[in-house]
Design a protein around this motif. Structure first.
Motif, short mmCIF file in Angstrom:
data_model
loop_
_atom_site.label_atom_id
_atom_site.label_comp_id
_atom_site.label_asym_id
_atom_site.label_seq_id
_atom_site.Cartn_x
_atom_site.Cartn_y
_atom_site.Cartn_z
N GLY A 16 0.80 -1.21 0.00
CA GLY A 16 0.00 0.00 0.00
C GLY A 16 0.84 1.26 0.00
N THR A 17 0.20 2.38 0.32
CA THR A 17 0.87 3.68 0.31
C THR A 17 0.46 4.48 1.54
OG1 THR A 17 -0.93 4.69 -0.97
CG2 THR A 17 0.93 3.78 -2.22
N GLY A 18 1.25 5.49 1.86
CA GLY A 18 0.96 6.37 2.97
C GLY A 18 1.87 7.58 2.94
N GLU A 19 1.89 8.32 4.03
CA GLU A 19 2.72 9.53 4.11
C GLU A 19 3.31 9.64 5.51
OE1 GLU A 19 -0.03 12.62 3.30
OE2 GLU A 19 -0.18 12.19 1.16
N GLY A 39 -5.72 -0.17 3.09
CA GLY A 39 -5.01 -1.33 2.58
C GLY A 39 -3.52 -1.32 2.84
N ALA A 40 -3.00 -0.25 3.47
CA ALA A 40 -1.56 -0.16 3.72
C ALA A 40 -1.17 -1.03 4.91
CB ALA A 40 -1.16 1.28 3.96
N ALA A 62 -1.00 2.02 -6.81
CA ALA A 62 -2.33 1.53 -6.41
C ALA A 62 -3.05 0.82 -7.55
CB ALA A 62 -3.18 2.69 -5.90
N GLY A 63 -2.50 0.88 -8.77
CA GLY A 63 -3.08 0.14 -9.89
C GLY A 63 -3.92 0.95 -10.85
N ARG A 90 8.00 -2.87 -10.52
CA ARG A 90 9.11 -3.00 -9.59
C ARG A 90 8.65 -2.95 -8.15
NH1 ARG A 90 12.35 1.54 -10.59
NH2 ARG A 90 11.65 2.59 -8.69
N LEU A 91 7.75 -2.02 -7.84
CA LEU A 91 7.32 -1.86 -6.46
C LEU A 91 6.33 -2.92 -6.03
CD1 LEU A 91 7.06 2.00 -6.07
CD2 LEU A 91 8.87 0.48 -5.39
N ARG A 92 5.64 -3.51 -6.98
CA ARG A 92 4.72 -4.58 -6.63
C ARG A 92 5.45 -5.91 -6.51
NH1 ARG A 92 -1.31 -4.07 -9.18
NH2 ARG A 92 -1.93 -2.25 -7.95
#
Length: 215
Positions: free
Chosen positions: A4-7, A38-39, A176-177, A213-215
């Motif tokens: 997932g992603t965040g800050e 989802g992170a 995130a796709g 790459r990140l997935r």
């Protein structure tokens, strides 16, 4: 960051986090973390004596991890390793961390209140098409004053800062796709090709390769 992603924001510097990123925050440094749906973020707490010696480790950093370092963090976060093995793991951890490289997708926020307000609005809506004259008018200052504030506080011109904000927002959507053409539109690019060209110039790869790459 497992997925997932965040800050994370530390002393006015805001980083966009994604899977594969590792955040180093020295002991006693106040920080704020916001995770998106989802992170999954794994936290590991280390003795301050284990901090690498280089002065760069006295500040917060976002690092690029490899498979070995990621696996080691997972292992150390588990209570299973016996003391002897844990000591060896921490020794290897310090050695690997000393060679870890930075991920350069940070966003420094201006300290000037007018410029910071504009910056925060852009981060919330990176596709906003307004130019600096319109942004300055809305903030109640001149365009020249706003431009000077961005350069003084962030080291970037307003245009360069907004481009970075758009690309970082786009990178999060890519991971995130989201399809590239929708991402380009969402972050203020008129064409997918324009977004891809800017993305490649900043990240050194295409959006699709970045996603893989990140997935």
């Amino acid at each position: 960051m497992r997925q997932g992603t965040g800050e994370i924001t530390v002393a006015g510097v805001r980083w966009n986090l994604h899977a594969g990123a590792m955040v180093w925050v020295p002991a006693g440094v106040v920080h704020d973390v916001a995770l998106r749906a989802g992170a999954d973020l794994l936290s590991l707490y280390a003795n301050v004596d284990l901090r690498p010696a280089d002065p760069s480790w006295s500040r917060a950093r976002v690092l690029r991890t490899d498979r070995l370092l990621s696996a080691l963090v997972e292992h150390l976060a588990d209570d299973a390793p016996h003391p002897g093995r844990r000591h060896l793991c921490w020794t290897l951890y310090v050695d690997l961390m000393a060679d870890a490289t930075d991920l350069f997708d940070s966003m420094t926020l201006p300290t000037d209140p007018h410029a910071r307000s504009v910056a925060e609005q852009i981060l919330r809506a990176p596709g906003d098409p307004r130019g600096i004259e319109a942004w300055a008018s809305g903030a109640g200052v001149s365009a020249r004053t706003l431009m000077r504030a961005f350069v003084r506080d962030t080291g970037c011109t307003f245009g360069r800062w907004r481009t970075l904000a758009r690309l970082n927002a786009g990178a999060a959507l890519i991971v995130a796709g989201e399809p590239v053409h929708l991402v380009a539109e969402a972050v203020g690019y008129r064409t997918s090709s324009g977004f891809i060209a800017s993305f490649r110039a900043e990240f050194g790869t295409t959006p699709e390769r970045y996603r893989r790459r990140l997935r």
